[in-house]
Scaffold this active site. Structure first.
Site, short mmCIF file in Angstrom:
data_model
loop_
_atom_site.label_atom_id
_atom_site.label_comp_id
_atom_site.label_asym_id
_atom_site.label_seq_id
_atom_site.Cartn_x
_atom_site.Cartn_y
_atom_site.Cartn_z
N TYR A 185 31.40 42.57 4.13
CA TYR A 185 30.40 43.53 3.69
C TYR A 185 30.33 44.82 4.50
O TYR A 185 29.62 45.75 4.11
CB TYR A 185 29.04 42.85 3.64
CG TYR A 185 28.99 41.78 2.56
CD1 TYR A 185 28.80 42.11 1.23
CD2 TYR A 185 29.20 40.44 2.89
CE1 TYR A 185 28.80 41.13 0.25
CE2 TYR A 185 29.19 39.46 1.91
CZ TYR A 185 28.99 39.81 0.59
OH TYR A 185 28.99 38.85 -0.38
N PHE A 189 18.86 32.88 2.20
CA PHE A 189 18.49 33.13 0.82
C PHE A 189 19.73 33.36 -0.03
O PHE A 189 19.67 33.80 -1.13
CB PHE A 189 17.51 34.31 0.71
CG PHE A 189 18.00 35.59 1.36
CD1 PHE A 189 18.79 36.48 0.64
CD2 PHE A 189 17.67 35.90 2.66
CE1 PHE A 189 19.25 37.66 1.22
CE2 PHE A 189 18.11 37.09 3.25
CZ PHE A 189 18.89 37.95 2.53
#
Length: 417
Positions: A131, A417
């Site tokens: 990322y 999450f």
């Protein structure tokens, strides 16, 4: 694009609820093809914000996924800042290295910017190398430790013996645990306020994830009859020729006082028939490091946790407070979100800040990735400069900015999450 390299259109569409099963099956396949337990799958289905979820379609097949949760993230100064919690990102192995991930990231950041309410995007990365090219920088680390309780003792503040501990079924203690968690959220950067439905996540305990351990346990701490802390844990019994060598696996520990905190850790370290306490996600400045008698026998390690990306540099830097007065001009480079590229003047202190475009000469030059890493106050701009990732253009600017950006407590995120 096909598995054989021929170019065919891959269409990005917003997920509709009826497609969730196919969409999530693609995600499971991208992560190795092991189906999740029904209760785990049901929770994520309930939490999925379909209007913020994207599916990449190759014909009638879902080949890529990406989603976002609408979070409120604590930043230095204690304010909750809206942030897109990037999640459920995956591409089928047949469609890797064909630009599907880049297309998903491009569309997602454009959508976040169009909302106009979230200056930040955050994620936990399966692989941290993925990322950075999209502007995400590691801003939060987590500490893992394995305490050898046969050789390590835990000190305790005066009054710890007066703390009462009780075993309570986790579901019966859930409401009080959530109240305490909510109290802790503003106190540490990186913490996420849990909205409706998220209170189920700490209690998620599918048998398939226990690896021989017990069901989830909960011990609560009370002072003068008042609830003041809890620990969620499980026990994995093991035996060797010399005797019992079980492991206590700590999921979470929270407390309102140092006495309660010490009492909970002392309890965990003293459970019968065990010889170690293991915790895989604690803040890097966890006070437990100062309770143990021998930190060398705690086998401490640190790894990346939360990655942060400013979607709107001006709004992001204006949203937090600073530990010392700061007046600095950043020359920001952002190839993936070019609207951030340029010079930004930040002025602020402990009471707040303003950051706006400027034509003034730059004091520091860096990419948006470095701003993301430093944003929550756990990564020093000076350390990044030492790695050549921040350049000082005006003498003295680096030291002043690095001091202002730091947080007095390490940022942390207690769950994924």
């Amino acid at each position: 694009m096909s598995a054989h390299g021929a170019t065919v259109p891959v269409e990005l569409r917003t997920l509709v609820p009826e497609q969730w099963d196919a969409w999530y099956a693609t995600l499971e396949e991208a992560f190795g093809g092991v189906a999740e337990a029904p209760e785990e799958r049901a929770l994520w289905r309930a939490l999925t914000e379909t209007g913020r979820s994207l599916a990449a379609w190759d014909g009638d097949e879902v080949v890529g996924t990406a989603g976002a949760f609408s979070f409120r993230l604590t930043v230095p100064g204690g304010s909750p800042v809206p942030a897109a919690g990037v999640t459920m990102v995956g591409v089928l192995p047949t469609h890797r290295r064909r630009g599907v991930l880049r297309s998903l990231m491009r569309r997602q950041l454009d959508d976040i910017r169009a909302r106009g309410t979230e200056p930040l995007a955050v994620l936990t990365a399966s692989e941290p190398t993925i990322y950075g090219r999209f502007g995400y920088g590691c801003a939060v680390e987590r500490m893992s430790l394995s305490i050898d309780t046969t050789r390590v003792s835990l000190a305790a503040p005066e009054g710890t013996d007066a703390v009462r501990l009780r075993l309570v079924p986790p579901e019966k203690a859930a409401d009080r645990c959530e109240e305490l968690y909510a109290e802790r959220v503003p106190l540490r950067p990186g913490m996420v306020a849990r909205g409706p439905g998220w209170e189920r996540l700490p209690l998620l305990d599918p048998e398939s994830r226990r690896d021989g351990g017990s069901p989830l346990r909960c011990v609560v701490a009370e002072e003068d009859g008042r609830f003041c802390g809890y620990a969620l844990y499980s026990v994995k019994p093991e035996w060797e020729a010399a005797g019992p060598s079980g492991t206590v696996r700590v999921r979470d520990v929270e407390a309102r006082s140092p006495r309660a905190y010490a009492a909970l850790w002392r309890f965990l370290a003293g459970i019968d028939l065990t010889s170690s306490v293991v915790a895989h996600s604690r803040p890097v400045d966890d006070p437990v490091l100062h309770l143990v008698s021998d930190v060398r026998r705690c086998h401490v390690s640190v790894r990346d946790l939360l990655h942060v990306r400013p979607v709107d540099v001006g709004a992001a830097l204006s949203a937090r407070a600073y530990a010392a007065p700061v007046d600095v001009v950043f020359e920001v480079e952002d190839a993936f979100c070019p609207w951030n590229t340029g010079r930004w003047r930040l002025t602020g202190d402990t009471g707040g800040a303003v950051c706006a475009p400027t034509r003034d000469a730059a004091d520091l030059a860096l990419s948006v990735r470095e701003l993301g890493s430093a944003y929550l106050g756990g990564v020093s701009l000076a350390a990044l400069a030492g790695a050549g990732r921040v350049r000082e253009l005006r003498a003295g600017a680096l030291e002043r900015a690095a001091t202002a950006f730091l947080s007095p407590v390490a940022p942390w995120l207690p769950h994924g999450f």
